[in-house]
Design a protein around this motif. Structure first.
Motif, PDB file in Angstrom:
ATOM      1  N   VAL A  86       0.864  -1.181   0.000  1.00 35.30           N
ATOM      2  CA  VAL A  86       0.000   0.000   0.000  1.00 35.30           C
ATOM      3  C   VAL A  86       0.901   1.231   0.000  1.00 35.30           C
ATOM      4  N   HIS A  87       0.927   1.930  -1.139  1.00 38.45           N
ATOM      5  CA  HIS A  87       1.700   3.166  -1.273  1.00 38.45           C
ATOM      6  C   HIS A  87       0.845   4.301  -0.734  1.00 38.45           C
ATOM      7  N   ASN A  88       1.133   4.727   0.481  1.00 37.07           N
ATOM      8  CA  ASN A  88       0.363   5.793   1.098  1.00 37.07           C
ATOM      9  C   ASN A  88       1.194   7.060   1.280  1.00 37.07           C
ATOM     10  N   ALA A  89       2.508   6.923   1.447  1.00 38.77           N
ATOM     11  CA  ALA A  89       3.364   8.087   1.654  1.00 38.77           C
ATOM     12  C   ALA A  89       3.376   8.945   0.390  1.00 38.77           C
ATOM     13  N   ALA A  90       3.334  10.261   0.559  1.00 32.70           N
ATOM     14  CA  ALA A  90       3.362  11.155  -0.591  1.00 32.70           C
ATOM     15  C   ALA A  90       3.700  12.577  -0.157  1.00 32.70           C
ATOM     16  N   VAL A  91       4.225  13.317  -1.101  1.00 29.81           N
ATOM     17  CA  VAL A  91       4.433  14.744  -0.931  1.00 29.81           C
ATOM     18  C   VAL A  91       3.477  15.401  -1.909  1.00 29.81           C
ATOM     19  N   VAL A  92       2.585  16.236  -1.426  1.00 29.11           N
ATOM     20  CA  VAL A  92       1.548  16.757  -2.307  1.00 29.11           C
ATOM     21  C   VAL A  92       1.607  18.265  -2.549  1.00 29.11           C
ATOM     22  N   ALA A  93       2.413  18.993  -1.821  1.00 32.07           N
ATOM     23  CA  ALA A  93       2.442  20.443  -2.011  1.00 32.07           C
ATOM     24  C   ALA A  93       3.042  20.784  -3.377  1.00 32.07           C
ATOM     25  N   THR A  94       2.423  21.701  -4.077  1.00 30.65           N
ATOM     26  CA  THR A  94       2.919  22.164  -5.367  1.00 30.65           C
ATOM     27  C   THR A  94       2.934  23.683  -5.356  1.00 30.65           C
ATOM     28  N   ALA A  95       3.492  24.245  -6.396  1.00 32.92           N
ATOM     29  CA  ALA A  95       3.517  25.701  -6.541  1.00 32.92           C
ATOM     30  C   ALA A  95       3.375  26.003  -8.026  1.00 32.92           C
ATOM     31  N   PRO A  96       3.094  27.233  -8.367  1.00 30.72           N
ATOM     32  CA  PRO A  96       3.120  27.574  -9.794  1.00 30.72           C
ATOM     33  C   PRO A  96       4.499  27.221 -10.363  1.00 30.72           C
ATOM     34  N   PHE A  97       4.545  26.827 -11.629  1.00 28.52           N
ATOM     35  CA  PHE A  97       5.814  26.392 -12.231  1.00 28.52           C
ATOM     36  C   PHE A  97       6.942  27.385 -12.007  1.00 28.52           C
ATOM     37  N   ALA A  98       6.656  28.657 -12.088  1.00 34.98           N
ATOM     38  CA  ALA A  98       7.695  29.673 -11.936  1.00 34.98           C
ATOM     39  C   ALA A  98       8.287  29.697 -10.533  1.00 34.98           C
ATOM     40  N   ALA A  99       7.586  29.130  -9.566  1.00 37.12           N
ATOM     41  CA  ALA A  99       8.049  29.172  -8.176  1.00 37.12           C
ATOM     42  C   ALA A  99       8.565  27.829  -7.666  1.00 37.12           C
ATOM     43  N   LEU A 100       8.601  26.797  -8.522  1.00 37.81           N
ATOM     44  CA  LEU A 100       9.038  25.472  -8.060  1.00 37.81           C
ATOM     45  C   LEU A 100      10.515  25.468  -7.681  1.00 37.81           C
ATOM     46  N   ASP A 101      10.806  24.881  -6.527  1.00 38.53           N
ATOM     47  CA  ASP A 101      12.173  24.687  -6.068  1.00 38.53           C
ATOM     48  C   ASP A 101      12.668  23.350  -6.614  1.00 38.53           C
TER      49      ASP A 101
END
Length: 145
Positions: A86-101
């Motif tokens: 069961v794959h439950n772990a995830a990172v879900v925060a996103t940002a506009p493309f121009a602000a992606l780290d």
């Protein structure tokens, strides 16, 4: 020879849905290994049939060290009649493309895509060929800050 063991590996078990899924599987007689960056909740960690493997799924060295098939926690998988991932772990925060780290983006793709693919293969290699195997991915809804 297969045993009657039902084995599940559940990621993201330190809280929330992952902890609840792991607990429900144990209550139904499954042997469960949970993994997360943090410790398992006390109630979960005290259940017979549950083992916890601390691992940072965004860190390849941590993943390699944690998923060593010779670890005692994974022994039931080698003879399991049924095996689940069961794959439950995830990172879900996103940002506009121009602000992606870049580092945060690479970590998110590693955790959300690369590691689940690799873990699925690891389970297939580790479980008996005759085992009834299932892999489930818990979808996440991206949240834009």
């Amino acid at each position: 020879m297969l045993s009657r063991v039902r084995f599940a590996l559940v990621t993201g078990t330190c809280r929330g849905l992952g902890a609840a899924l792991a607990s429900a599987l144990v209550e139904r007689g499954w042997r469960v290994v949970g993994c997360a960056r943090g410790a398992a909740p006390g109630a979960l960690d005290e259940l017979a049939g549950y083992a916890h493997v601390p691992v940072d799924l965004a860190d390849r060295a941590s993943v390699r060290a944690a998923f060593d098939a010779s670890r005692a926690e994974f022994a039931p998988l080698a003879t399991a009649e049924r095996a689940a991932l069961v794959h439950n772990a995830a990172v879900v925060a996103t940002a506009p493309f121009a602000a992606l780290d870049l580092d945060a983006t690479v970590d998110a793709v590693t955790l959300d895509l690369a590691v689940p693919l690799w873990l699925t293969g690891w389970c297939l290699r580790t479980a008996p060929r005759e085992a009834d195997e299932r892999a489930v991915a818990i979808p996440r809804r991206a949240v834009t800050p």
